[in-house]
Design a protein around this motif. Structure first.
Motif, PDB file in Angstrom:
ATOM      1  N   UNK A 142      -0.604 181.963 -29.385  1.00  0.00           N
ATOM      2  CA  UNK A 142      -1.651 182.678 -29.806  1.00  0.00           C
ATOM      3  C   UNK A 142      -2.878 181.703 -30.334  1.00  0.00           C
ATOM      4  N   UNK A 143      -2.455 180.382 -30.292  1.00  0.00           N
ATOM      5  CA  UNK A 143      -3.271 179.132 -30.592  1.00  0.00           C
ATOM      6  C   UNK A 143      -3.823 179.655 -32.131  1.00  0.00           C
ATOM      7  N   UNK A 144      -2.799 179.819 -32.972  1.00  0.00           N
ATOM      8  CA  UNK A 144      -3.188 180.012 -34.465  1.00  0.00           C
ATOM      9  C   UNK A 144      -2.174 179.373 -35.399  1.00  0.00           C
ATOM     10  N   UNK A 145      -2.606 178.516 -36.383  1.00  0.00           N
ATOM     11  CA  UNK A 145      -1.820 178.027 -37.402  1.00  0.00           C
ATOM     12  C   UNK A 145      -1.037 179.005 -38.086  1.00  0.00           C
ATOM     13  N   UNK A 146      -0.008 178.762 -38.718  1.00  0.00           N
ATOM     14  CA  UNK A 146       0.752 179.633 -39.650  1.00  0.00           C
ATOM     15  C   UNK A 146      -0.113 179.682 -40.905  1.00  0.00           C
ATOM     16  N   UNK A 147      -0.041 180.774 -41.815  1.00  0.00           N
ATOM     17  CA  UNK A 147      -0.693 180.984 -42.950  1.00  0.00           C
ATOM     18  C   UNK A 147      -0.925 179.850 -43.713  1.00  0.00           C
TER      19      UNK A 147
END
Length: 261
Positions: A142-147
């Motif tokens: 989803x083209x999102x970095x980990x927190x």
């Protein structure tokens, strides 16, 4: 033109809708919203790549096109036209005579993450932790970095980059880290399509509420901006000479308003 308009409509409606009892609920589900955003981004990226190719092939002498065919060489040649001379404030050096962050930005703008990674690999010793963050971003479905990574990138941005004179570096960090969403990046996103592309990339679907307001943009928030705040009027910083009819239509349809039809 009309053909561009229908091409956009075709792409935006090419989303699999599963039959459901509650049609509105189904079409406003996270999965469908994410699919619409992906289609919108793909359309905007393909059109920008075509624009880039047209610019380069229309100015071959200035573009100095050469090397292995691909997005990287296309962007490098495009920048020979767009940025013909040195720019003040650019950071972290150059790659083949062009500012490294400008090359990364325009590779992303054309939708080619592999080309951007090629640039990052060649300039990695100048980019600090960015390579590891970008690798994670590329490999995320989803083209999102980990927190954890996202918080580190945002902290670095706030401490060292928010006031950077390099507009391309700031834009890339805000895109990858989905941060500082109130910055419209008018220096690089000076057209409606560019603004919409950047904002759609910053939209979050799985935010846990821990992000500060300046680092959180939801699709309903973006829709409200497009429909209620801007309406049929373009944002003041847009140059009307650079805006086409298709951009105005894209402004609403690609904001997932068509999902409500």
């Amino acid at each position: 033109n009309v053909s561009d308009l229908w091409l956009m409509v075709k792409q935006m409606t090419d989303v699999l809708l599963v039959p459901a009892k509650d049609t509105l609920k189904s079409r406003t589900s996270v999965e469908i919203q994410m699919a619409f955003v992906r289609q919108a981004l793909s359309f905007l990226e393909n059109r920008y790549r075509n624009f880039t190719m047209g610019t380069v092939f229309g100015n071959l002498h200035q573009a100095q096109l050469g090397g292995v065919p691909g997005t990287y060489q296309l962007v490098r040649s495009f920048l020979n036209i767009k940025l013909p001379g040195p720019l003040p404030g650019m950071q972290d050096g150059e790659i083949e005579g062009q500012p490294v962050w400008a090359v990364i930005y325009y590779c992303l703008r054309c939708g080619d993450l592999n080309a951007a990674m090629q640039v990052v690999n060649r300039a990695q010793h100048q980019l600090g932790d960015f390579k590891s963050w970008f690798q994670e971003y590329m490999n995320s479905p989803d083209k999102r970095l980990s927190p954890t990574s996202e918080n580190k990138l945002r902290l670095h941005y706030r401490r060292a980059l928010r006031n950077s004179a390099d507009p391309y570096k700031r834009a890339v960090y805000c895109l990858i880290g989905k941060c500082d969403v109130n910055d419209n990046h008018g220096e690089v996103a000076d057209k409606t399509d560019d603004y919409l592309w950047l904002k759609l990339n910053q939209v979050c679907f799985d935010d846990d509420g821990s992000s500060s307001p300046q680092d959180r943009l939801t699709l309903p928030q973006l829709q409200k901006q497009l429909l209620e705040d801007y309406g049929m009027m373009l944002h003041p910083y847009f140059n009307p000479e650079h805006v086409s009819l298709i951009s105005d239509v894209s402004f609403f349809s690609e904001g997932n308003q068509c999902a409500r039809l």
